[in-house]
Design an enzyme around this catalytic site. Sequence first.
Site, PDB file in Angstrom:
ATOM      1  N   HIS A  58      33.814  33.128 -22.834  1.00 49.68           N
ATOM      2  CA  HIS A  58      34.834  32.803 -21.829  1.00 49.68           C
ATOM      3  C   HIS A  58      34.564  33.444 -20.474  1.00 49.68           C
ATOM      4  O   HIS A  58      35.295  33.188 -19.519  1.00 49.68           O
ATOM      5  CB  HIS A  58      36.228  33.181 -22.358  1.00 49.68           C
ATOM      6  N   ASP A  84      44.647  30.688 -24.848  1.00 48.32           N
ATOM      7  CA  ASP A  84      43.758  31.723 -25.391  1.00 48.32           C
ATOM      8  C   ASP A  84      44.534  32.590 -26.380  1.00 48.32           C
ATOM      9  O   ASP A  84      45.712  32.889 -26.162  1.00 48.32           O
ATOM     10  CB  ASP A  84      43.283  32.606 -24.210  1.00 48.32           C
ATOM     11  N   HIS A  86      43.612  35.633 -26.695  1.00 44.70           N
ATOM     12  CA  HIS A  86      43.476  36.939 -26.037  1.00 44.70           C
ATOM     13  C   HIS A  86      43.962  36.844 -24.592  1.00 44.70           C
ATOM     14  O   HIS A  86      44.274  35.748 -24.110  1.00 44.70           O
ATOM     15  CB  HIS A  86      42.010  37.379 -26.065  1.00 44.70           C
ATOM     16  N   ASP A  88      42.110  38.481 -21.977  1.00 41.76           N
ATOM     17  CA  ASP A  88      40.913  38.548 -21.125  1.00 41.76           C
ATOM     18  C   ASP A  88      41.202  39.254 -19.792  1.00 41.76           C
ATOM     19  O   ASP A  88      40.696  38.869 -18.727  1.00 41.76           O
ATOM     20  CB  ASP A  88      40.330  37.142 -20.888  1.00 41.76           C
ATOM     21  N   HIS A 101      33.452  38.957 -22.081  1.00 36.04           N
ATOM     22  CA  HIS A 101      34.384  37.832 -22.270  1.00 36.04           C
ATOM     23  C   HIS A 101      35.836  38.307 -22.425  1.00 36.04           C
ATOM     24  O   HIS A 101      36.737  37.478 -22.493  1.00 36.04           O
ATOM     25  CB  HIS A 101      33.945  36.915 -23.427  1.00 36.04           C
ATOM     26  N   ASP A 181      40.288  28.462 -24.409  1.00 38.04           N
ATOM     27  CA  ASP A 181      39.446  29.274 -25.291  1.00 38.04           C
ATOM     28  C   ASP A 181      39.754  28.765 -26.699  1.00 38.04           C
ATOM     29  O   ASP A 181      40.909  28.825 -27.152  1.00 38.04           O
ATOM     30  CB  ASP A 181      39.815  30.759 -25.127  1.00 38.04           C
ATOM     31  N   ASP A 183      39.524  29.923 -29.434  1.00 35.34           N
ATOM     32  CA  ASP A 183      40.152  30.848 -30.386  1.00 35.34           C
ATOM     33  C   ASP A 183      41.677  30.853 -30.280  1.00 35.34           C
ATOM     34  O   ASP A 183      42.363  31.470 -31.099  1.00 35.34           O
ATOM     35  CB  ASP A 183      39.547  32.259 -30.320  1.00 35.34           C
ATOM     36  N   GLU A 226      34.011  29.369 -25.681  1.00 39.69           N
ATOM     37  CA  GLU A 226      33.844  30.072 -26.962  1.00 39.69           C
ATOM     38  C   GLU A 226      33.461  29.138 -28.104  1.00 39.69           C
ATOM     39  O   GLU A 226      33.602  29.513 -29.284  1.00 39.69           O
ATOM     40  CB  GLU A 226      35.101  30.891 -27.325  1.00 39.69           C
TER      41      GLU A 226
HETATM   42 MN   LIG Z   1      39.212  34.007 -23.738  1.00 40.17          MN
END
Ligand SMILES: [Mn+2]
Length: 255
Positions: A58, A84, A86, A88, A101, A181, A183, A226
């Site tokens: 990412h 996402d 996360h 980031d 990332h 992303d 994930d 990702e």
């Molecule tokens: Mn990310």
Amino acid sequence: MFERLAAGSPSLIWHDVPVAVSLSSPALVVAQACDALAGAVAGITAEGRFPIVIGGDHSIAMGTWSGLRRALAPPGLFDLLWIDAHMDCHDPSTSPSGALHGMPLACLLGRCHPDLAGVACPGPPLTPGRVTLIGVRSFEPEETAFARRTGLRVVHMEEIAAQGLAAVMPLPAGPFGITLDLDAVDPGDAPAVGTPEPGGIRAAELLDALRPLLASPRCLALEIAEYSPPHDVAGRTAALMEALLRAAVQPGEPP
Ligand SMILES: [Mn+2]
């Protein structure tokens, strides 16, 4: 996959952005790749075309969104939907892993890794009030503090689980971009990622929420990050990728 998509969308063009992996540090590789990516995104946008960026970790977001910003007439503002698991939002002084990332959003908002500053994200920072993080369920306290300090909007996974994604997904009134992303998606539906987090957005719900956004003329660019094909299971992530890309390149077509 590209050939299948291009069969229904003849104007689709594949464009590789070369990455010089021989450079001496990961940060230099990322800075160089983001610089090249920003140039490509700016050029495609300036031609009135719609860039779709597929990565790669990412950290590519630094290139994509600084490139879009560069291509738009000043002040170059747009909303950014950052989907996402996360946040980031680290810099090297707060990151538990040192992973680049985990840092691209902080960098785009003006708190940049010193080795990336001015190269990966040149130009003025994005406006935190115009960025919404969606699907967040794995983060460190420093990232929450950064989000509070800057006024970043965060939609946690709990809210999505309670209300449904469509109810919490912003529909920006002006120009906007989407960075996904993979994930953010539940690992059951998108296992092909490097940092899976359980309890994510289901693929069908994501597609339903993204279709109207991708069909909007105000949507200026899509990034999907990702994607790690060697981690895929039974082609599930590949199928989701194809459905997402189809929604972006043939927005009027039924799924
Ligand atoms: Mn990310």
